[in-house]
Write a protein that holds these residues in place. Structure first.
Motif, mmCIF file in Angstrom:
data_model
loop_
_atom_site.group_PDB
_atom_site.id
_atom_site.type_symbol
_atom_site.label_atom_id
_atom_site.label_comp_id
_atom_site.label_asym_id
_atom_site.label_seq_id
_atom_site.Cartn_x
_atom_site.Cartn_y
_atom_site.Cartn_z
ATOM 1 N N ARG A 469 0.666 -1.049 0.049
ATOM 2 C CA ARG A 469 -0.572 -0.139 0.146
ATOM 3 C C ARG A 469 0.727 1.033 0.155
ATOM 4 O O ARG A 469 1.817 0.690 0.244
ATOM 5 C CB ARG A 469 -1.112 0.038 1.247
ATOM 6 C CG ARG A 469 -0.549 0.878 2.040
ATOM 7 C CD ARG A 469 -1.199 0.197 3.431
ATOM 8 N NE ARG A 469 -1.512 -1.491 3.475
ATOM 9 C CZ ARG A 469 -2.834 -1.828 5.079
ATOM 10 N NH1 ARG A 469 -3.910 -0.617 5.056
ATOM 11 N NH2 ARG A 469 -3.035 -2.340 4.726
ATOM 12 N N PRO A 470 0.208 2.342 -0.247
ATOM 13 C CA PRO A 470 1.175 3.934 -0.712
ATOM 14 C C PRO A 470 0.956 4.263 0.514
ATOM 15 O O PRO A 470 0.491 3.898 1.501
ATOM 16 C CB PRO A 470 0.327 4.380 -1.462
ATOM 17 C CG PRO A 470 -0.867 3.707 -2.211
ATOM 18 C CD PRO A 470 -0.374 2.814 -1.222
ATOM 19 N N ILE A 471 2.298 4.509 1.065
ATOM 20 C CA ILE A 471 2.346 5.003 2.072
ATOM 21 C C ILE A 471 2.347 6.991 1.863
ATOM 22 O O ILE A 471 3.533 7.573 1.169
ATOM 23 C CB ILE A 471 4.447 4.564 2.944
ATOM 24 C CG1 ILE A 471 4.228 3.474 3.295
ATOM 25 C CG2 ILE A 471 4.166 5.622 4.423
ATOM 26 C CD1 ILE A 471 5.702 3.247 3.373
ATOM 27 N N ARG A 472 1.010 6.981 2.618
ATOM 28 C CA ARG A 472 0.975 9.047 2.502
ATOM 29 C C ARG A 472 0.954 9.307 4.234
ATOM 30 O O ARG A 472 1.008 10.400 4.538
ATOM 31 C CB ARG A 472 -0.183 8.952 1.777
ATOM 32 C CG ARG A 472 -0.180 8.247 0.221
ATOM 33 C CD ARG A 472 -1.882 8.874 -0.165
ATOM 34 N NE ARG A 472 -1.474 8.944 -1.571
ATOM 35 C CZ ARG A 472 -2.622 7.249 -2.115
ATOM 36 N NH1 ARG A 472 -2.923 6.526 -0.949
ATOM 37 N NH2 ARG A 472 -2.486 6.732 -3.389
ATOM 38 N N ARG A 473 1.233 8.200 5.051
ATOM 39 C CA ARG A 473 0.861 9.308 6.113
ATOM 40 C C ARG A 473 1.786 8.032 7.516
ATOM 41 O O ARG A 473 1.872 6.712 7.050
ATOM 42 C CB ARG A 473 -0.082 9.131 6.284
ATOM 43 C CG ARG A 473 -1.461 8.152 6.807
ATOM 44 C CD ARG A 473 -2.683 8.019 7.515
ATOM 45 N NE ARG A 473 -3.798 7.335 7.180
ATOM 46 C CZ ARG A 473 -4.805 6.948 7.588
ATOM 47 N NH1 ARG A 473 -5.262 8.053 8.208
ATOM 48 N NH2 ARG A 473 -5.660 6.262 7.286
ATOM 49 N N PRO A 474 2.311 8.331 8.481
ATOM 50 C CA PRO A 474 2.873 7.781 9.365
ATOM 51 C C PRO A 474 2.208 5.870 9.403
ATOM 52 O O PRO A 474 3.119 5.345 9.597
ATOM 53 C CB PRO A 474 3.177 8.211 10.431
ATOM 54 C CG PRO A 474 3.537 9.936 10.379
ATOM 55 C CD PRO A 474 1.794 9.687 9.448
ATOM 56 N N LEU A 475 1.010 5.987 9.645
ATOM 57 C CA LEU A 475 -0.019 5.379 10.144
ATOM 58 C C LEU A 475 0.642 4.034 8.869
ATOM 59 O O LEU A 475 -0.072 2.668 9.020
ATOM 60 C CB LEU A 475 -0.917 5.167 10.268
ATOM 61 C CG LEU A 475 -2.185 4.047 10.375
ATOM 62 C CD1 LEU A 475 -1.893 3.336 12.070
ATOM 63 C CD2 LEU A 475 -3.594 4.494 10.869
ATOM 64 N N ASP A 476 0.593 4.814 7.917
ATOM 65 C CA ASP A 476 0.574 3.903 6.581
ATOM 66 C C ASP A 476 1.256 2.286 6.672
ATOM 67 O O ASP A 476 1.928 1.379 6.545
ATOM 68 C CB ASP A 476 0.708 4.118 5.431
ATOM 69 C CG ASP A 476 -0.599 4.796 4.577
ATOM 70 O OD1 ASP A 476 -1.491 4.290 5.436
ATOM 71 O OD2 ASP A 476 -0.752 6.250 3.971
ATOM 72 N N LEU A 477 2.671 3.268 7.100
ATOM 73 C CA LEU A 477 3.671 2.708 6.971
ATOM 74 C C LEU A 477 3.659 1.509 8.333
ATOM 75 O O LEU A 477 4.518 0.146 7.891
ATOM 76 C CB LEU A 477 4.712 3.598 8.016
ATOM 77 C CG LEU A 477 7.034 2.786 8.424
ATOM 78 C CD1 LEU A 477 7.023 2.356 6.963
ATOM 79 C CD2 LEU A 477 7.675 4.125 8.391
ATOM 80 N N LEU A 478 2.793 1.294 9.773
ATOM 81 C CA LEU A 478 2.797 0.854 10.017
ATOM 82 C C LEU A 478 2.104 -0.267 9.636
ATOM 83 O O LEU A 478 2.183 -1.028 9.927
ATOM 84 C CB LEU A 478 2.019 1.039 11.823
ATOM 85 C CG LEU A 478 1.430 0.813 13.157
ATOM 86 C CD1 LEU A 478 2.629 0.178 13.643
ATOM 87 C CD2 LEU A 478 0.856 1.032 14.353
ATOM 88 N N TRP A 479 0.976 0.285 9.038
ATOM 89 C CA TRP A 479 -0.032 -0.807 8.323
ATOM 90 C C TRP A 479 1.469 -1.582 7.722
ATOM 91 O O TRP A 479 0.756 -3.018 7.461
ATOM 92 C CB TRP A 479 -1.415 -0.669 6.982
ATOM 93 C CG TRP A 479 -2.137 0.286 8.466
ATOM 94 C CD1 TRP A 479 -3.211 0.922 8.641
ATOM 95 C CD2 TRP A 479 -3.146 -0.632 8.944
ATOM 96 N NE1 TRP A 479 -3.431 0.990 9.742
ATOM 97 C CE2 TRP A 479 -3.843 0.257 9.481
ATOM 98 C CE3 TRP A 479 -3.223 -2.049 9.334
ATOM 99 C CZ2 TRP A 479 -5.654 -0.936 10.533
ATOM 100 C CZ3 TRP A 479 -3.881 -3.052 9.743
ATOM 101 C CH2 TRP A 479 -4.999 -2.247 10.466
ATOM 102 N N ARG A 480 2.023 -2.296 6.862
ATOM 103 C CA ARG A 480 2.213 -1.631 6.199
ATOM 104 C C ARG A 480 4.236 -3.369 6.774
ATOM 105 O O ARG A 480 4.030 -4.029 6.172
ATOM 106 C CB ARG A 480 3.679 -1.380 4.896
ATOM 107 C CG ARG A 480 3.035 -0.996 3.858
ATOM 108 C CD ARG A 480 4.050 -0.011 2.320
ATOM 109 N NE ARG A 480 4.825 -0.631 2.195
ATOM 110 C CZ ARG A 480 5.185 -0.612 0.996
ATOM 111 N NH1 ARG A 480 5.031 0.719 0.134
ATOM 112 N NH2 ARG A 480 5.628 -1.931 0.852
ATOM 113 N N ALA A 481 4.485 -2.500 8.055
ATOM 114 C CA ALA A 481 5.032 -3.771 8.850
ATOM 115 C C ALA A 481 4.154 -4.796 9.568
ATOM 116 O O ALA A 481 5.025 -5.531 8.936
ATOM 117 C CB ALA A 481 5.488 -2.690 9.470
ATOM 118 N N GLY A 482 3.034 -4.730 9.858
ATOM 119 C CA GLY A 482 2.380 -5.227 10.203
ATOM 120 C C GLY A 482 1.754 -6.283 8.926
ATOM 121 O O GLY A 482 1.675 -7.750 9.341
ATOM 122 N N GLY A 483 2.200 -6.087 8.058
ATOM 123 C CA GLY A 483 1.337 -7.062 6.855
ATOM 124 C C GLY A 483 2.631 -7.718 6.316
ATOM 125 O O GLY A 483 2.725 -9.273 5.690
ATOM 126 N N GLY A 484 3.716 -7.455 6.455
ATOM 127 C CA GLY A 484 4.983 -8.359 6.116
ATOM 128 C C GLY A 484 5.311 -8.946 7.771
ATOM 129 O O GLY A 484 5.208 -11.031 7.189
#
Length: 593
Positions: A469-484
């Protein structure tokens, strides 16, 4: 092997031409309708009239069918349907009665043929019957009532007691046997009458089969009428115009355009938008389309996914061959397939399954020759068949490695195709990471240098690119880490799925071991009983190998499909779709037997 590209097609026309346009679309049969009106989504399966459908199926099941009557002014569908269903009901009743009478005759056989005398001749006494097990026969010595043994076999003694009233429960060693009041001669006469009646009903059913074509055509017309009525309910309607919309293959747009011009309607053609969820229409070469039948039965891939039909076709054949594991059984399967091939050729699905059957036979024969097993017998090593043997199914180490290698290849193919589907997106790196991780785990097992580093790189790619998912805000980075991290949890699943392919080795070994065991039993029985040696030898071989053949075929089908639709699907198909169902006429031409 592909999913057909679709277009969203809309036809707009005069309200008065609505039925004509829909009828023309139904005749063309290329549109999957989309509900626009208040009628809701179109029915996935058009309901067929209950009684006519049941009557048609009953007549189609008749072993002998009469010459068809395509047109007859005197045909009355309601009367024919009533006669067919009444014949079915009466036939079942007569068959049940025949079974009951036969059971009564068997129950009364030890008592012989007798008739009850009038009560006046026995001074109002009656006969009471008991089946006394032989191990309880000594207890009859304590019975004070007059009794007589009527018959004795290796299990029971059949005792008749004379008494005015039914003896008490403790007067005899066992409870009373109810023989009924109808003697065996009367039951035999009733059985003969019932058999004659059943023959008459069979003749009536055979006579009714001449109307199969008419019933089939009328039923198809009723289904077409119901489908057309449903289509009329889901269109968009205004006072002057109407609109009908559906999904259509891009290749048939010229036909739809010609229909619109002929019917005076306006055609709107739109591509599939990202938010749309069109149905899935598969297109496969008929020679390998048997895999499509499996896909349709289990789970239809989504429109934006890929068609696994061809992969399943060949992988299923390989898995089935490894489980059957015998060239002799492969020849037996070929004989069964040749016997059923004419019947399978009557329908498109049957022809596809027939082709898959031939693929199973070819792979099974090749694998059986390579494993050197012919109904459990191994040819001499110096013979030409012996020289074709490449591996031994009893070599546990070799067969386990082969099964795991097949499993790895299957899962690598699934991930490779997913990576190819996402080749223009970074999401392709996650399945590529799994491919590297699977190969690296194999290198580690064989202690090849560099395997650990490759495994780390593969799992790193999985962790980073499982969620893109695109990283547009800090929460997106957290979601990507969780997805990984969630993607990495599939590591244990990957290990379990690869080991799941060991069932190929286990089931193949079971088939081969049972075949050898039955051969040994046949030889030992023939040696132990020389007088009937040949007979016992043949009986054990035929019965044993028939049983083993059935078990092997069932195991090959069940577990061969399981590895495809569970392990393979979990790694290769992530999106579930729904099948393309064209709005089409079902009425056909002349029915033929």
């Amino acid at each position: 092997m592909s999913i057909v590209a679709l277009r969203r097609v809309s036809l707009i026309g005069s309200r008065g031409d609505k039925e004509a346009v829909l009828t023309a679309l139904q005749t063309l049969g290329v549109l999957h309708l989309i509900a626009l009106g208040a009628g809701g989504e179109p029915d996935s399966d058009t309901p067929s009239p209950g009684a006519p459908h049941k009557a048609l199926l009953y007549l189609l099941g008749c072993p002998v069918k009469r010459h068809q009557v395509p047109d007859d002014a005197g045909f009355d569908r309601q009367t024919i349907v009533h006669q067919a269903l009444e014949n079915q009901r009466l036939s079942r009743d007569v068959e049940d009665s025949i079974e009951f009478v036969r059971r009564r005759l068997d129950d009364l056989k030890p008592w012989g043929d007798f008739e009850f005398p009038p009560l006046t001749e026995l001074a109002d006494h009656r006969l009471w019957f008991y089946e006394v097990p032989n191990y309880k026969r000594r207890q009859l010595a304590a019975v004070t009532l007059p009794w007589q043994e009527v018959h004795r076999d290796n299990r029971n003694s059949y005792i008749a007691v004379i008494a005015r009233d039914e003896p008490p429960a403790d007067a005899m060693p066992v409870p009373r046997t109810h023989t009924g009041s109808v003697p065996r001669p009367a039951l035999r006469a009733e059985l003969q009458s019932l058999n004659v009646r059943l023959d008459e009903l069979a003749a009536e059913r055979e006579a009714l089969t001449r109307w199969i074509h008419r019933l089939h055509r009328d039923l198809a017309r009723a289904e077409d009428a119901a489908s057309l009525a449903q289509a009329q309910r889901i269109t968009w309607d205004d006072d002057a115009v109407f609109a009908v919309q559906g999904w259509a293959p891009a290749t048939v747009l010229p036909d739809i355009r010609a229909l619109a011009e002929r019917e005076g309607a306006v055609l709107l053609d739109e591509p599939v938008t990202p938010e749309a969820e069109p149905p899935t229409l598969l297109a496969n070469d008929e020679r390998t389309a048997g895999g499509e039948e499996v896909v349709r039965f289990y789970q239809m891939p989504g429109y934006r996914s890929w068609d696994p039909s061809r992969v399943i076709f060949f992988s299923f054949a390989v898995f089935f061959a490894m489980i059957l594991a015998d060239a002799g059984y492969a020849l037996g399967l070929a004989a069964v397939l040749l016997l059923t091939a004419p019947r399978l050729a009557r329908s498109r699905s049957g022809r596809r399954l027939r082709n898959m059957g031939f693929a199973l036979v070819a792979c099974s024969l090749a694998y059986g020759v390579a494993s050197g097993s012919y109904f459990g017998w191994a040819p001499p090593p110096q013979s030409w068949l012996g020289r074709l043997k490449l591996f031994d199914v009893n070599d546990f180490g070799q067969m386990m490695q082969l099964s795991v290698a097949v499993g790895l290849a299957h899962l690598i193919i699934a991930n490779a195709i997913v990576a190819w589907q996402h080749r223009r997106h970074s999401a392709a790196l996650a399945p590529l990471g799994w491919i590297v991780a699977l190969i690296a785990a194999t290198l580690i097992y064989f202690e090849v240098p560099g395997g650990g580093l490759a495994l780390a790189l593969g799992l790193a790619a999985v962790a980073v690119f499982s969620d893109t998912r695109p990283i547009r805000r800090p929460l997106d980075l957290l979601w990507r880490a969780g997805g990984g991290l969630y993607g990495l949890t599939r590591s244990t699943k990957a290990f379990g799925d690869v080991l799941s392919y060991l069932r190929l080795f286990a089931l193949g070994l079971a088939t081969a071991s049972l075949a050898v065991t039955f051969n040994r039993l046949a030889v030992e029985a023939a040696t132990a009983v020389p007088e009937f040696g040949v007979l016992l030898f043949v009986l054990i071989l035929v019965a044993g190998h028939a049983l083993n053949f059935v078990l092997a075929v069932v195991s090959g089908v069940v577990h061969g499909l399981r590895l495809n639709v569970i392990e393979f699907y979990n790694w290769g198909i992530s999106e579930e779709g729904y099948p393309f169902k064209p709005f089409v006429k079902t009425e056909t031409g002349q029915w033929s037997n």
